[in-house]
Structure formats: structure tokens, C-alpha cells
Design an enzyme around this catalytic site. Sequence first.
Site, PDB file in Angstrom:
ATOM      1  N   ASP A   2     -17.742   6.571  -0.551  1.00  0.00           N
ATOM      2  CA  ASP A   2     -16.388   6.545   0.031  1.00  0.00           C
ATOM      3  C   ASP A   2     -16.209   7.880   0.769  1.00  0.00           C
ATOM      4  OD1 ASP A   2     -13.765   5.842   0.617  1.00  0.00           O
ATOM      5  OD2 ASP A   2     -12.994   6.142  -1.408  1.00  0.00           O
ATOM      6  N   ARG A  21       0.881  -1.188   0.000  1.00  0.00           N
ATOM      7  CA  ARG A  21       0.000   0.000   0.000  1.00  0.00           C
ATOM      8  C   ARG A  21       0.902   1.215   0.000  1.00  0.00           C
ATOM      9  NH1 ARG A  21      -5.136   1.160   3.849  1.00  0.00           N
ATOM     10  NH2 ARG A  21      -5.955  -0.287   2.287  1.00  0.00           N
ATOM     11  N   CYS A  52     -16.308   0.762   1.304  1.00  0.00           N
ATOM     12  CA  CYS A  52     -15.091  -0.014   1.574  1.00  0.00           C
ATOM     13  C   CYS A  52     -14.658   0.089   3.034  1.00  0.00           C
ATOM     14  CB  CYS A  52     -13.974   0.459   0.641  1.00  0.00           C
ATOM     15  SG  CYS A  52     -13.482   2.180   0.876  1.00  0.00           S
ATOM     16  N   HIS A  80      -7.761   0.726  -5.919  1.00  0.00           N
ATOM     17  CA  HIS A  80      -7.839  -0.189  -4.768  1.00  0.00           C
ATOM     18  C   HIS A  80      -8.447  -1.500  -5.278  1.00  0.00           C
ATOM     19  CE1 HIS A  80      -7.704  -1.594  -0.795  1.00  0.00           C
ATOM     20  NE2 HIS A  80      -8.623  -0.839  -0.200  1.00  0.00           N
ATOM     21  N   GLN A  90      -9.914  -4.345  -2.912  1.00  0.00           N
ATOM     22  CA  GLN A  90     -11.198  -3.995  -2.313  1.00  0.00           C
ATOM     23  C   GLN A  90     -12.332  -4.197  -3.317  1.00  0.00           C
ATOM     24  OE1 GLN A  90     -11.966  -2.643   0.978  1.00  0.00           O
ATOM     25  NE2 GLN A  90     -13.984  -3.271   0.256  1.00  0.00           N
ATOM     26  N   ARG A 114     -12.983  -9.561   2.004  1.00  0.00           N
ATOM     27  CA  ARG A 114     -11.585  -9.240   1.679  1.00  0.00           C
ATOM     28  C   ARG A 114     -10.730 -10.479   1.931  1.00  0.00           C
ATOM     29  NH1 ARG A 114      -9.787  -3.941   1.874  1.00  0.00           N
ATOM     30  NH2 ARG A 114      -7.901  -4.846   0.983  1.00  0.00           N
TER      31      ARG A 114
END
Length: 307
Positions: A224, A104, A264, A131, A134, A292
Site C-alpha cells: 500500500d 468514506r 488496492c 477498508h 477492499q 470491487r
Amino acid sequence: MAKNYITFRDLSIDEYAHVFSRAKKLKAERLRGQYLRPHLGGRSVGLVFAKPSTRTRISFNCAVSELGGVPLAMNVSETQFTRGEPLSHSARVFSRYLSALVIRTFNESELRGLAERATIPIINALTNEQHPCQVMSDVFTFVEILDGRPLENQLVAWVGDGHNMANSWLEAAAVFGFGLHLACPEGYEPDQTILRKAINDNPKVKLMRSPAEAVAGAGAVNADVYASMDQNEEYEKRLKDFKGYQVNSELMAKAAPGAIFMHCLPAHPGEEVTDEVLESPASVIFDQAENRLHAQKALLEYLIPPL
Ligand code: CP
Ligand code: NVA
């Protein structure tokens, strides 16, 4: 050459079908109490974080352990990355120890730099651009909920910032062929190249301003945070600019009957989404978080060749 997972488009629809079917099986096994699989056979996977993480860090740690491997999680500040060791060197060093590197960081170009010289899979655990892990898990969650109804007939709505999550949803719509309506405030549109390519591949992808228009008839509504981890200093400005871009019960009522709400996480209740929606029966946020683990186990199993 190892197979990487840097953007959502790095896997084809057939590869996703394989990963989803494995994820479903691994999930069912785990629910029956069968946690351990021998796939990694004691091999190590590096997990490097240049930004905070709860879900990604924990789900990948569990995923590697449950596949019989050793997770090596580290903050980037604990590595020589921050002291300017060349990516081309780090890539070869990591490849001598590890079976994959999950990372990340800020810019996708760092992952590409590593991938150029690495001989192990480089997996994107979030960048400013994408991402994919995700959104892979989110599409898996939606497919699970659809329970056999075709994904390509669905409309997904995106309300808010056209940042990393929106970019990965655009690529997902291009790969899977479902409709995607994004409502973003002016100045907060998704990456123009990703957007253009997605519209070119899937005419059911549309960018609009109005959340009500985007949500109309959607089977899944996504939100988000207003300010992502790389945008903390813009938080106050964004609070003003995103006025009207909140998923609340009134907005959810415009979606298709039985529509789900997705996020997420982490969420900021009362900002991009109300607590009422987060806690409503439509909300699948904790299923997304759980998935996930299952989807990433299947991804690791797919990208890391068996011994
Ligand atoms: N959704 C997600 O990636 O969460 P974390 O930032 O906690 O890893
Ligand atoms: N867009 C958010 C996603 C967090 C998982 C961020 O980048 O901070």
C-alpha cells in the site's frame, strides 16, 4: 436493526462464503452481458465521500445501478455534515430516504455514531482504521485465483504501513484462518487491539520487521502507499522511514512459486512497489479493482433486504 458492514469482522466466514458465491454468479452474468438485476427495485443508496475516491465511488455507483437502484453520490462538503449536524440526526434523516449508506470518512467512530440511530445498513467505504470492502474484494480475488485450493493453507505477506488496509487484512486472517506475515517499519505497526485479537484467533498471524522474512513462501504479496490520504503531511518523513519497504522483483522472487502481487490502488510506482512488479504477470491489481464491483454488488444484495 439493520446489518452494518463497518469492519471486516462484521461478516462471518459463512456469510462471506454466501457473498463470494453470489459475487461469482453476478460476475459471470455480467460477462455474458446480463448487467441488470431487480434487487433494489428503484430504491436509493447514498454514497458519501469525505476523502477522494476513484474505484470505490465508481464501483459502488455501478453496483447500485446494476442492482436496479439509484446511486446518490456526494462529497461530504456538499452535505450538512461539515456544518456540525449531529450524527444522530443525519442517521435518521438518511434512513427516511435511503436503503443503505456507503460512507468514506476519517474515523470509524463516525460510522458507529451513524449506525447507532440509522435503520439502514451503514457500509464502510474506507476509514483511517479499516477498508473492509477492499479487503473483501481482495480475498474474493485470491479465492478466484486459488481455484479450489484451500485459502486457509495460504500465506499472505503485507509489506509496509500498518494502516487501514493492514488492519482489515488482519481481521480477514482471523476470519478465514490463512497465514499473514506483516513487515512494518518501527512506529508504523497496525492497530494494537486488532493485531492482538487477530494473533489470539489465528496463531499464523505474525508481525515482523523484515520484508524478506514476511514474503518468504507467501502466495500473495501486498503493498500500500507509504502515506495514506489522511497522512499527506507526513509524506517526506515516510519516504525516509519506509526505505527498504519496496516490493520489487528481487523481493517477489522470495515468495512462493506463482505468487501474486496485490495492491488496492492507487499505487505510487517506484515507491512502495516498482513498475516492473506492477506490470508483471504476477500482478492482479486490475482484477482486484474489477472485483470491487462484483463483491460489492453481492454485499449490497446481502445487506439490503429484498422488497
Ligand atoms: N482502492 C480504493 O479504495 O480506491 P479509491 O480510493 O480510488 O476508491
Ligand atoms: N491506505 C490507503 C488506501 C487507499 C485506497 C489510504 O487510506 O489512502
